[in-house]
Motif scaffolding. Sequence first.
Motif, PDB file in Angstrom:
ATOM      1  N   GLY A 170      -3.608  11.858   4.594  1.00 11.61           N
ATOM      2  CA  GLY A 170      -2.834  10.883   5.359  1.00 11.61           C
ATOM      3  C   GLY A 170      -2.894   9.473   4.798  1.00 11.61           C
ATOM      4  O   GLY A 170      -2.351   8.542   5.387  1.00 11.61           O
ATOM      5  N   LYS A 176      -0.949   9.382  -0.461  1.00  8.82           N
ATOM      6  CA  LYS A 176      -0.918   9.869  -1.850  1.00  8.82           C
ATOM      7  C   LYS A 176       0.407  10.558  -2.174  1.00  8.82           C
ATOM      8  O   LYS A 176       1.056  10.239  -3.175  1.00  8.82           O
ATOM      9  CB  LYS A 176      -2.074  10.859  -2.110  1.00  8.82           C
ATOM     10  N   THR A 177       0.792  11.501  -1.322  1.00 10.99           N
ATOM     11  CA  THR A 177       2.035  12.239  -1.560  1.00 10.99           C
ATOM     12  C   THR A 177       3.237  11.310  -1.473  1.00 10.99           C
ATOM     13  O   THR A 177       4.157  11.380  -2.303  1.00 10.99           O
ATOM     14  CB  THR A 177       2.155  13.393  -0.540  1.00 10.99           C
ATOM     15  N   THR A 178       3.214  10.424  -0.498  1.00 12.41           N
ATOM     16  CA  THR A 178       4.332   9.480  -0.342  1.00 12.41           C
ATOM     17  C   THR A 178       4.470   8.629  -1.606  1.00 12.41           C
ATOM     18  O   THR A 178       5.578   8.403  -2.101  1.00 12.41           O
ATOM     19  CB  THR A 178       4.099   8.588   0.896  1.00 12.41           C
TER      20      THR A 178
END
Length: 246
Positions: free
Chosen positions: A38, A41-43
């Motif tokens: 959350g 990182k992915t964003t």
Amino acid sequence: MLVSVKGLHKSFGDLDVLKGIDLSIEKGSVVAIIGPSGSGKTTMLRCLNALEMPNKGTIQFQDEFNINFDAAPSKRDILTLRRKSGMVFQSYNLFPHKTALENVMEGPVIVQRKAKEKTKALAESLLKKVGLAEKMDLYPHQLSGGQQQRVGIARALAIEPELMLFDEPTSALDPEIVGEVLRVIRDLAKEGWTMAIVTHELKFAEEVADHVIFIDGGHIVEQGTPEEILKNPKEARTKQFLDRIL
Ligand code: ADP
């Protein structure tokens, strides 16, 4: 520097996820992005090829291309960015009704409108590279998770990107087949591909990465060599995170 990111912000509604990310990626280097679930990182990775549209900031590729998100970027700039960065997803995202070979050919033929015969030869060589010479004509459901992910890697390579992005490429895999995917990534690193990898595999990060970035709460808290970040972190938040997962 191959890529320089400055002041990247991304929010979803009221939720500020990236709060000003500055980051540089050297050509031929492997950057591991670590941090709590959350933390953004992915964003961040998805912003690097405009799968998510940043609200602010710039992404520059060497001296030749700069995309600015302070105002809405042009469609052309977005397509250029997407061509420069190839994404490997956590859950493969293969087309179920296409064979491995057709999945790898999709980007160059449909999106880049390259000649079919030439692309077929390229796709075949990429599938060989990831160890799937015998599986080219199989459909995703006929392949194991590790094999599907290797098709995913070949597909991202097929657009011949300057930067490869991996979003937790092994987290959907059974532990015993994680190794076969990491091996492919390790080989790509040896070949000199520039890669940014969001990963929970700290041992792998330590071994393969040249640079480790620790993200928490939408900020880069600390970055440096694997030795600096994974062995001798300076920031309390990094220490806490490492203590929790090691
Ligand atoms: P990480 O990869 O570090 O686990 P993410 O980038 O996936 O973190 O998510 C960061 C935060 O953004 C989380 O709170 C998540 O719920 C939120 N988020 C991610 N994608 C979306 C989206 N498309 N819409 C709304 N919230 C999102």
